[in-house]
Design a protein around this motif. Structure first.
Motif, PDB file in Angstrom:
ATOM      1  N   SER A  92       0.774  -1.342   0.008  1.00  0.00           N
ATOM      2  CA  SER A  92       0.243   0.166   0.052  1.00  0.00           C
ATOM      3  C   SER A  92       0.700   1.214  -0.272  1.00  0.00           C
ATOM      4  O   SER A  92       0.612   2.350  -0.764  1.00  0.00           O
ATOM      5  CB  SER A  92      -0.866   0.040   1.236  1.00  0.00           C
ATOM      6  OG  SER A  92      -1.983  -0.844   1.405  1.00  0.00           O
ATOM      7  N   LYS A  93       1.835   1.272   0.997  1.00  0.00           N
ATOM      8  CA  LYS A  93       2.800   2.343   0.992  1.00  0.00           C
ATOM      9  C   LYS A  93       3.600   2.392  -0.305  1.00  0.00           C
ATOM     10  O   LYS A  93       3.836   3.781  -0.704  1.00  0.00           O
ATOM     11  CB  LYS A  93       3.840   2.217   2.060  1.00  0.00           C
ATOM     12  CG  LYS A  93       4.681   3.485   2.343  1.00  0.00           C
ATOM     13  CD  LYS A  93       5.602   3.044   3.410  1.00  0.00           C
ATOM     14  CE  LYS A  93       6.510   4.195   3.502  1.00  0.00           C
ATOM     15  NZ  LYS A  93       7.629   4.142   4.679  1.00  0.00           N
ATOM     16  N   CYS A  94       4.028   1.573  -0.722  1.00  0.00           N
ATOM     17  CA  CYS A  94       4.872   1.578  -2.221  1.00  0.00           C
ATOM     18  C   CYS A  94       4.055   2.320  -3.257  1.00  0.00           C
ATOM     19  O   CYS A  94       4.530   3.048  -4.005  1.00  0.00           O
ATOM     20  CB  CYS A  94       5.428   0.210  -2.739  1.00  0.00           C
ATOM     21  SG  CYS A  94       6.713  -0.420  -1.534  1.00  0.00           S
ATOM     22  N   ILE A  95       2.605   1.728  -3.474  1.00  0.00           N
ATOM     23  CA  ILE A  95       1.826   2.268  -4.583  1.00  0.00           C
ATOM     24  C   ILE A  95       1.628   3.529  -4.142  1.00  0.00           C
ATOM     25  O   ILE A  95       1.441   4.279  -5.228  1.00  0.00           O
ATOM     26  CB  ILE A  95       0.706   1.297  -4.413  1.00  0.00           C
ATOM     27  CG1 ILE A  95       1.028  -0.193  -4.887  1.00  0.00           C
ATOM     28  CG2 ILE A  95      -0.541   1.869  -5.526  1.00  0.00           C
ATOM     29  CD1 ILE A  95      -0.094  -1.298  -4.720  1.00  0.00           C
ATOM     30  N   ARG A  96       1.027   3.832  -3.026  1.00  0.00           N
ATOM     31  CA  ARG A  96       0.587   5.276  -2.682  1.00  0.00           C
ATOM     32  C   ARG A  96       1.741   6.318  -2.930  1.00  0.00           C
ATOM     33  O   ARG A  96       1.509   7.292  -3.569  1.00  0.00           O
ATOM     34  CB  ARG A  96       0.162   5.378  -1.080  1.00  0.00           C
ATOM     35  CG  ARG A  96      -0.525   6.582  -0.895  1.00  0.00           C
ATOM     36  CD  ARG A  96      -1.097   6.366   0.500  1.00  0.00           C
ATOM     37  NE  ARG A  96      -0.133   5.815   1.596  1.00  0.00           N
ATOM     38  CZ  ARG A  96      -0.047   5.003   2.109  1.00  0.00           C
ATOM     39  NH1 ARG A  96      -1.020   3.945   1.876  1.00  0.00           N
ATOM     40  NH2 ARG A  96       0.705   4.254   2.980  1.00  0.00           N
ATOM     41  N   GLU A  97       2.811   5.796  -2.564  1.00  0.00           N
ATOM     42  CA  GLU A  97       4.132   6.774  -2.621  1.00  0.00           C
ATOM     43  C   GLU A  97       4.781   6.781  -4.171  1.00  0.00           C
ATOM     44  O   GLU A  97       5.615   7.668  -4.446  1.00  0.00           O
ATOM     45  CB  GLU A  97       5.177   6.427  -1.627  1.00  0.00           C
ATOM     46  CG  GLU A  97       4.885   6.735  -0.197  1.00  0.00           C
ATOM     47  CD  GLU A  97       6.028   6.350   0.713  1.00  0.00           C
ATOM     48  OE1 GLU A  97       6.961   5.688   0.358  1.00  0.00           O
ATOM     49  OE2 GLU A  97       5.558   6.689   1.997  1.00  0.00           O
ATOM     50  N   GLY A  98       4.407   5.692  -4.998  1.00  0.00           N
ATOM     51  CA  GLY A  98       5.097   5.527  -6.291  1.00  0.00           C
ATOM     52  C   GLY A  98       6.180   4.977  -6.187  1.00  0.00           C
ATOM     53  O   GLY A  98       7.041   4.912  -7.297  1.00  0.00           O
ATOM     54  N   LEU A 169      -2.711  -4.080 -10.032  1.00  0.00           N
ATOM     55  CA  LEU A 169      -3.522  -3.764 -11.469  1.00  0.00           C
ATOM     56  C   LEU A 169      -4.374  -2.829 -11.416  1.00  0.00           C
ATOM     57  O   LEU A 169      -4.672  -1.953 -12.310  1.00  0.00           O
ATOM     58  CB  LEU A 169      -3.648  -4.991 -12.297  1.00  0.00           C
ATOM     59  CG  LEU A 169      -2.413  -5.874 -12.627  1.00  0.00           C
ATOM     60  CD1 LEU A 169      -2.890  -7.321 -13.230  1.00  0.00           C
ATOM     61  CD2 LEU A 169      -1.424  -5.164 -13.367  1.00  0.00           C
ATOM     62  N   THR A 170      -5.403  -2.965 -10.443  1.00  0.00           N
ATOM     63  CA  THR A 170      -6.590  -2.182 -10.318  1.00  0.00           C
ATOM     64  C   THR A 170      -6.421  -1.084  -9.987  1.00  0.00           C
ATOM     65  O   THR A 170      -6.624  -0.071 -10.583  1.00  0.00           O
ATOM     66  CB  THR A 170      -7.704  -2.967  -9.407  1.00  0.00           C
ATOM     67  OG1 THR A 170      -8.094  -4.211  -9.872  1.00  0.00           O
ATOM     68  CG2 THR A 170      -8.971  -1.941  -9.235  1.00  0.00           C
ATOM     69  N   ALA A 171      -5.413  -0.588  -9.110  1.00  0.00           N
ATOM     70  CA  ALA A 171      -4.747   0.646  -8.614  1.00  0.00           C
ATOM     71  C   ALA A 171      -4.185   1.241  -9.764  1.00  0.00           C
ATOM     72  O   ALA A 171      -4.480   2.531  -9.977  1.00  0.00           O
ATOM     73  CB  ALA A 171      -3.972   0.395  -7.440  1.00  0.00           C
ATOM     74  N   ARG A 172      -3.415   0.670 -10.618  1.00  0.00           N
ATOM     75  CA  ARG A 172      -2.638   1.186 -11.707  1.00  0.00           C
ATOM     76  C   ARG A 172      -3.592   1.504 -12.698  1.00  0.00           C
ATOM     77  O   ARG A 172      -3.450   2.744 -13.139  1.00  0.00           O
ATOM     78  CB  ARG A 172      -1.636   0.278 -12.174  1.00  0.00           C
ATOM     79  CG  ARG A 172      -0.935   0.752 -13.664  1.00  0.00           C
ATOM     80  CD  ARG A 172       0.091  -0.226 -14.075  1.00  0.00           C
ATOM     81  NE  ARG A 172       1.373   0.429 -13.419  1.00  0.00           N
ATOM     82  CZ  ARG A 172       2.576  -0.314 -14.077  1.00  0.00           C
ATOM     83  NH1 ARG A 172       2.576  -1.307 -14.694  1.00  0.00           N
ATOM     84  NH2 ARG A 172       3.744   0.187 -13.274  1.00  0.00           N
ATOM     85  N   PHE A 180      -6.214  -0.358  -4.114  1.00  0.00           N
ATOM     86  CA  PHE A 180      -5.238  -1.582  -3.728  1.00  0.00           C
ATOM     87  C   PHE A 180      -5.558  -1.702  -2.078  1.00  0.00           C
ATOM     88  O   PHE A 180      -5.850  -2.884  -1.719  1.00  0.00           O
ATOM     89  CB  PHE A 180      -3.797  -1.162  -3.781  1.00  0.00           C
ATOM     90  CG  PHE A 180      -2.881  -2.393  -3.118  1.00  0.00           C
ATOM     91  CD1 PHE A 180      -2.775  -3.330  -3.929  1.00  0.00           C
ATOM     92  CD2 PHE A 180      -2.391  -2.250  -1.806  1.00  0.00           C
ATOM     93  CE1 PHE A 180      -2.195  -4.577  -3.389  1.00  0.00           C
ATOM     94  CE2 PHE A 180      -1.700  -3.180  -1.016  1.00  0.00           C
ATOM     95  CZ  PHE A 180      -1.620  -4.504  -2.040  1.00  0.00           C
ATOM     96  N   GLU A 181      -5.639  -0.772  -1.393  1.00  0.00           N
ATOM     97  CA  GLU A 181      -5.940  -0.703   0.083  1.00  0.00           C
ATOM     98  C   GLU A 181      -7.178  -1.414   0.411  1.00  0.00           C
ATOM     99  O   GLU A 181      -7.355  -2.260   1.211  1.00  0.00           O
ATOM    100  CB  GLU A 181      -5.814   0.450   0.706  1.00  0.00           C
ATOM    101  CG  GLU A 181      -4.378   1.240   0.658  1.00  0.00           C
ATOM    102  CD  GLU A 181      -4.252   2.454   1.296  1.00  0.00           C
ATOM    103  OE1 GLU A 181      -5.028   2.795   1.956  1.00  0.00           O
ATOM    104  OE2 GLU A 181      -3.217   3.193   1.032  1.00  0.00           O
TER     105      GLU A 181
END
Length: 194
Positions: A92-98, A169-172, A180-181
């Motif tokens: 979650s953190k990796c996706i949120r922060e990019g 993939l959904t978050a992207r 994602f969360e």
């Protein structure tokens, strides 16, 4: 394959990981990498004679780092439910922060029929390692009454892993890190015992 890399080779590998997350194996060239690292293509070839060798090294490092991270979760968090939540919180953190918008092995798995065999073996090994870890966490949690499994821990682990990687993939696709969360939280919720 030796993983003793020079500082410059490590830098090249780190930039390659970013490019893999962005577009997979066929989504970048040594010219793209040369521009990012600010060195000539011959210098990249000096460290990694072929793209296949470079990507295999990156995936091997990613797999090693994942195993180390999962071992750290095992040693630092004794509660299985909290351990599984910590795993999804990391992503979650990796996706949120990019910083890591998607797992590179998820990207490469989609290309599995078209990537070199050595890379494919490492990608498959990554999923085997991760599935085994999740299955062990689920089995431990079920024994403690935290999880209610309707299938074997191995099958439940595969379903959970598929959901988590699908959530990436959904978050992207939706450009919505919160997706994602919410999906990963729901996946954990479905496993929890009443």
């Amino acid at each position: 394959m030796s993983l003793e890399l020079s500082p410059r080779a490590i830098e090249i590998a780190e930039h390659t990981k970013v490019l893999l997350a962005a577009g997979g194996y066929n989504g970048f060239s040594y010219a793209d990498l040369s521009e990012r690292v600010r060195i000539g293509k011959p210098s990249i070839h000096h460290h990694f004679p072929s793209k296949a060798e470079l990507v295999q090294t990156v995936v091997t490092l990613h797999r090693q780092q994942t195993r180390e991270g999962l071992a750290a979760l095992d040693s630092q968090i004794t509660d299985p439910l909290a351990r599984l939540s910590a795993y999804t919180a990391y992503w979650s953190k990796c996706i949120r922060e990019g910083s890591a918008p998607i797992c590179i092995c998820a990207m490469l798995a989609a290309e599995l029929p078209m990537i070199p065999q050595g890379i494919a073996v490492e990608v498959s090994g990554y999923f085997k390692d991760l599935t085994s870890w999740i299955a062990a966490v689920l089995a431990e949690g079920a024994a403690k009454g935290q999880f209610k499994l309707t299938e074997s821990p191995a099958v439940e682990a595969q379903a959970f892993l598929s959901t988590v990687h699908g959530a990436m993939l959904t978050a992207r696709a939706s450009k919505n890190p919160e997706a994602f969360e919410s999906i990963s939280r729901a996946a954990i919720g479905r496993l929890k015992a009443a």
